[in-house]
Design an enzyme around this catalytic site. Structure first.
Site, short mmCIF file in Angstrom:
data_model
loop_
_atom_site.label_atom_id
_atom_site.label_comp_id
_atom_site.label_asym_id
_atom_site.label_seq_id
_atom_site.Cartn_x
_atom_site.Cartn_y
_atom_site.Cartn_z
N PRO A 288 0.82 -1.21 0.00
CA PRO A 288 0.00 0.00 0.00
C PRO A 288 0.85 1.26 0.00
CG PRO A 288 0.07 -0.94 2.20
CD PRO A 288 0.79 -1.91 1.29
N ARG A 290 -0.61 4.72 -1.86
CA ARG A 290 -1.68 5.72 -1.89
C ARG A 290 -2.64 5.53 -0.70
NH1 ARG A 290 -3.69 7.82 -6.73
NH2 ARG A 290 -2.72 6.04 -7.78
N CYS A 358 2.81 28.79 -16.19
CA CYS A 358 2.52 29.35 -17.50
C CYS A 358 2.10 28.24 -18.46
CB CYS A 358 3.76 30.08 -18.03
SG CYS A 358 3.41 31.17 -19.43
N TYR A 387 1.56 11.00 -4.38
CA TYR A 387 1.93 11.41 -5.73
C TYR A 387 1.75 12.90 -5.96
CZ TYR A 387 1.74 6.39 -6.16
OH TYR A 387 1.94 5.06 -5.95
#
Length: 428
Positions: A288, A290, A358, A387
């Site tokens: 595991p 995330r 930008c 992430y």
């Protein structure tokens, strides 16, 4: 369990600390991790596996978020550690993580990375290609060092998730295919190499998975394959690594299963299919990442400019963006956010949250209901713990944000904010 709340002053709090106080002390953008929630998630995994009666390892997938303090937390919670690069391995070793509990993944490990891992005497290599089979064994032979390996295989299971984060299907850059015979060939080669100790198989079917079916199908395929290898090659493998991919909640649309439900589904499938084949129950490993840290992370930004395009859209810009969270631009990830300084105020405006880069594609959230925003408001974007920082960049020469851990009313910096001086430090 999350500690996000609202205090008597009407400010959003995390870990018992007001977000306004955090911003005043550390600035913005600021990535805030609820340490207690991470530890709670680790305990949920451990407790669920303990109930199963199976031998197991829970290895934190460090690619989700890594720094020295996260490594120390993983060690304190009795986790193993999954690394995928020399940099992640170096971080783990520098933080004093036990090398025997490190697993090294990756589809194209360099010779230098393999040597670093061999010198550290890590616990396991997840072999991903025929080249790695030869290169790793050549290096091990030169050192007269036995190494433990898993063979990464693709079971041909396509998880229901975004196409960019599926990994178990037949057409994948990862692993050896079971169906075309490459996995069996790799195992045949591995067992003839005297410095290899073959532990078992590794499989990972994807990320952000909300159902059990994909894991069940993969375990059935893997169990049958391990039985076939036992018959054809007279090889017993004691470890089955199911990988990770357990879903988390980013918005109300997401309905992940509780961590214990994922674990029970996996362990029940292992018991069912291996018993059917009369194969000794393997030690089950999971990875595991995330699901350990995503919902524990909240990113705080300051609101800047506001552009109202009549009958089209209202843009609200913040002082971060794709440099600290590229997931929306990369694979249309969705997030929820509130004004941290006015979380209970009625939301009357539909806005889109724009980053400061930008790039037209630097958009964090396209449609979000908020109270009328003012310059200097604090926007809290939830579930940014995975992430975000690990994929952050210096695009437009923007420094990466600070990261703090909070718990029980205390906060501490675990990654310092980059400075402009940091940006030019390597320039010549």
């Amino acid at each position: 369990m999350s500690t996000v709340d609202v205090n008597v002053q009407g400010d959003l709090t995390i870990g018992g600390i007001g977000t306004g106080d955090l911003v005043e002390r550390y600035g913005t953008p600021l990535m805030v991790y609820d340490e207690g929630m991470i530890r709670g998630n680790a305990k949920l995994f451990r407790d669920a596996f303990n109930e199963s009666g199976l031998k197991y390892q829970v290895a934190y997938a460090s690619k989700a978020f890594l720094c020295k303090e996260m490594v120390r937390l993983a060690e304190q919670e009795n986790l193993s550690l999954d690394v995928v690069s020399g940099g992640e391995l170096y971080t783990a070793l520098e933080a004093g993580f036990p090398a025997a509990r490190i697993h090294f993944h990756g589809n194209n490990k360099s010779e230098d990375e393999l040597l670093m891992a061999l010198e550290a005497e890590i616990g396991c290599f997840v072999v991903d290609s025929f080249l790695e089979l030869e290169l790793l064994h050549d290096l091990a032979k030169e050192r007269e060092q036995e190494v433990q390996i898993l063979i990464r295989v693709t079971p041909g299971v396509e998880a229901h998730t975004h196409e960019y984060i599926t990994t178990g299907q037949e057409d994948s850059k990862f692993g050896f295919s079971i169906s075309n015979g490459q996995a069996a060939t790799a195992i045949g080669l591995a067992i003839r190499k005297p410095y290899f100790s073959l532990l078992g198989l590794h499989s990972h079917i994807g990320s952000q998975i909300f159902e059990q079916e994909g894991f069940d199908q993969a375990i059935r395929v893997l169990s049958d394959f391990m039985q076939r290898i036992r018959i054809d090659l007279d090889v017993m493998m004691p470890v089955l690594n199911i990988g990770g991919g357990f879903g988390v909640r980013y918005t109300e649309e997401d309905q992940p299963l509780p961590i214990p439900t994922y674990v029970k589904g996996i362990t029940d499938s292992v018991k069912t299919y291996f018993a059917k084949n009369e194969y000794p129950l393997p030690e089950v490993w999971v990875e595991p990442g995330r699901s350990m840290v995503a919902e524990a992370g909240t990113t705080l930004y300051k609101v800047g400019s506001k552009k109202i395009i009549p009958d089209v859209r209202t843009y609200v810009a913040i002082d971060g963006g794709m440099t600290d969270n590229i997931r929306p631009a990369l694979y249309q990830a969705k997030y929820h956010a509130v004004l941290a300084n006015r979380p209970n105020e009625e939301c009357t405006e539909l806005v889109s949250i724009a980053g400061k880069c930008c790039e037209s594609g630097d958009m964090l959230i396209w449609d979000l209901m908020l109270p009328p925003t003012n310059y200097g408001d604090i926007l809290a974007v939830f579930s940014t713990g995975a992430y975000g920082y690990s994929m952050a960049s210096n695009y437009n020469r923007i420094p990466r944000p600070a990261v703090v851990f909070v718990d029980n009313g205390e906060s501490r910096v675990v990654i310092e904010r980059e400075t402009y001086e940091d940006l030019v430090r390597k320039d010549r």
